[in-house]
Design an enzyme around this catalytic site. Structure first.
Site, mmCIF file in Angstrom:
data_model
loop_
_atom_site.group_PDB
_atom_site.id
_atom_site.type_symbol
_atom_site.label_atom_id
_atom_site.label_comp_id
_atom_site.label_asym_id
_atom_site.label_seq_id
_atom_site.Cartn_x
_atom_site.Cartn_y
_atom_site.Cartn_z
ATOM 1 C CE1 TYR A 1 -9.217 -2.571 0.925
ATOM 2 C CE2 TYR A 1 -8.543 -0.548 -0.261
ATOM 3 C CZ TYR A 1 -8.214 -1.670 0.571
ATOM 4 O OH TYR A 1 -6.982 -1.967 0.910
ATOM 5 C CG ASN B 1 -3.446 -2.744 7.065
ATOM 6 O OD1 ASN B 1 -3.339 -2.501 5.883
ATOM 7 N ND2 ASN B 1 -4.174 -3.517 7.388
ATOM 8 C CD GLU C 1 -8.540 -8.599 -4.004
ATOM 9 O OE1 GLU C 1 -7.409 -9.141 -3.817
ATOM 10 O OE2 GLU C 1 -9.303 -8.473 -3.282
ATOM 11 C CE LYS D 1 -3.890 -2.496 2.396
ATOM 12 N NZ LYS D 1 -4.714 -2.398 3.401
ATOM 13 C CG HIS E 1 -4.840 -6.202 -0.465
ATOM 14 N ND1 HIS E 1 -6.207 -6.311 0.069
ATOM 15 C CD2 HIS E 1 -4.958 -6.917 -1.545
ATOM 16 C CE1 HIS E 1 -6.813 -7.320 -0.514
ATOM 17 N NE2 HIS E 1 -6.293 -7.487 -1.644
HETATM 18 P P1 DAT Z 1 -7.509 -7.316 5.502
HETATM 19 O O1 DAT Z 1 -6.824 -6.434 4.900
HETATM 20 O O2 DAT Z 1 -6.776 -8.044 6.523
HETATM 21 O O3 DAT Z 1 -7.920 -8.399 4.270
HETATM 22 P P2 DAT Z 1 -10.267 -6.390 5.550
HETATM 23 O O4 DAT Z 1 -10.492 -6.981 4.327
HETATM 24 O O5 DAT Z 1 -11.158 -6.816 6.430
HETATM 25 O O6 DAT Z 1 -8.567 -7.042 6.038
HETATM 26 O O7 DAT Z 1 -10.109 -4.729 5.393
HETATM 27 C C1 DAT Z 1 -9.462 -4.292 4.277
HETATM 28 C C2 DAT Z 1 -8.684 -3.056 4.874
HETATM 29 O O8 DAT Z 1 -9.798 -2.269 5.328
HETATM 30 C C3 DAT Z 1 -7.852 -3.461 6.015
HETATM 31 O O9 DAT Z 1 -6.671 -3.817 5.638
HETATM 32 C C4 DAT Z 1 -7.581 -1.719 6.675
HETATM 33 C C5 DAT Z 1 -9.024 -1.351 6.310
HETATM 34 N N1 DAT Z 1 -9.729 -1.570 7.841
HETATM 35 C C6 DAT Z 1 -10.330 -2.485 8.428
HETATM 36 N N2 DAT Z 1 -10.848 -2.348 9.405
HETATM 37 C C7 DAT Z 1 -10.561 -0.933 9.806
HETATM 38 C C8 DAT Z 1 -10.920 -0.416 10.602
HETATM 39 N N3 DAT Z 1 -11.854 -0.581 11.772
HETATM 40 N N4 DAT Z 1 -10.802 1.228 10.878
HETATM 41 C C9 DAT Z 1 -9.931 1.534 9.808
HETATM 42 N N5 DAT Z 1 -9.470 0.752 8.494
HETATM 43 C C10 DAT Z 1 -9.965 -0.660 8.531
HETATM 44 MG MG MG Z 2 -9.291 -8.403 2.866
#
Ligand code: DAT
Ligand code: MG
Length: 134
Positions: free
Chosen positions: A49, A112, A126, A9, A115
């Site tokens: 997303y 974070n 994707e 990212k 991805h």
């Molecule tokens: P991952 O990236 O571990 O697959 P995800 O698909 O549930 O997780 O979410 C996608 C992204 O959204 C994640 O990497 C960071 C962001 N995200 C998830 N939960 C969040 C939160 N509570 N606050 C802010 N950003 C968040």
């Molecule tokens: Mg995810």
């Protein structure tokens, strides 16, 4: 061999972590199949997303992912999807074990660093979204 989609990212690219992160995947046994440094459009960000559209942080998430170039990769390995998720670590860096990428390089769930696709279906979607072909 299975393939997966992984994306460093904008904060990971900006902090100069690309080489270190690619090296971790290679050391684990992944092969880099395709990669490109690219700017994500608003349209691509909203598509990527889409499953989080109703979340209160959706706007922030889109702004973040378009804030600078990302490094998109296709990687191949045995059990590539699950192995990549294991190397990446828990979504919230607070819960990501030391030794994982998020555990070692991130503090904040909203930035974070990386991805990784979570299923065969999301890999197909994707790869198509980011590379324009499967
Ligand atoms: P991952 O990236 O571990 O697959 P995800 O698909 O549930 O997780 O979410 C996608 C992204 O959204 C994640 O990497 C960071 C962001 N995200 C998830 N939960 C969040 C939160 N509570 N606050 C802010 N950003 C968040
Ligand atoms: Mg995810």
């Amino acid at each position: 061999m299975e393939r997966t989609f992984v994306m460093i990212k904008p904060d990971g690219v900006a902090r100069g972590l690309t080489g270190k992160i690619v090296a971790r995947f290679e050391a684990k046994g992944f092969t880099l199949v395709r990669a490109q440094l690219m700017q994500v459009s608003v349209e691509l960000a909203e598509k990527h997303y889409a499953h989080l559209k109703e979340k209160p942080f959706f706007g922030e998430l889109v702004d973040y992912i378009i804030s600078g170039p990302v490094f998109a990769m296709e990687l191949s390995a045995t059990n590539a999807i699950q192995n990549a998720r294991s190397l990446i670590g828990a979504t919230n860096p607070v819960n990501a074990a030391a030794g994982t990428i998020r555990g070692d390089f991130a503090t904040d769930v909203a930035s974070n660093v990386i991805h990784g696709s979570d299923s065969e279906e999301s890999v197909q979607i994707e790869l198509t979204n980011f590379f324009g072909s499967l």
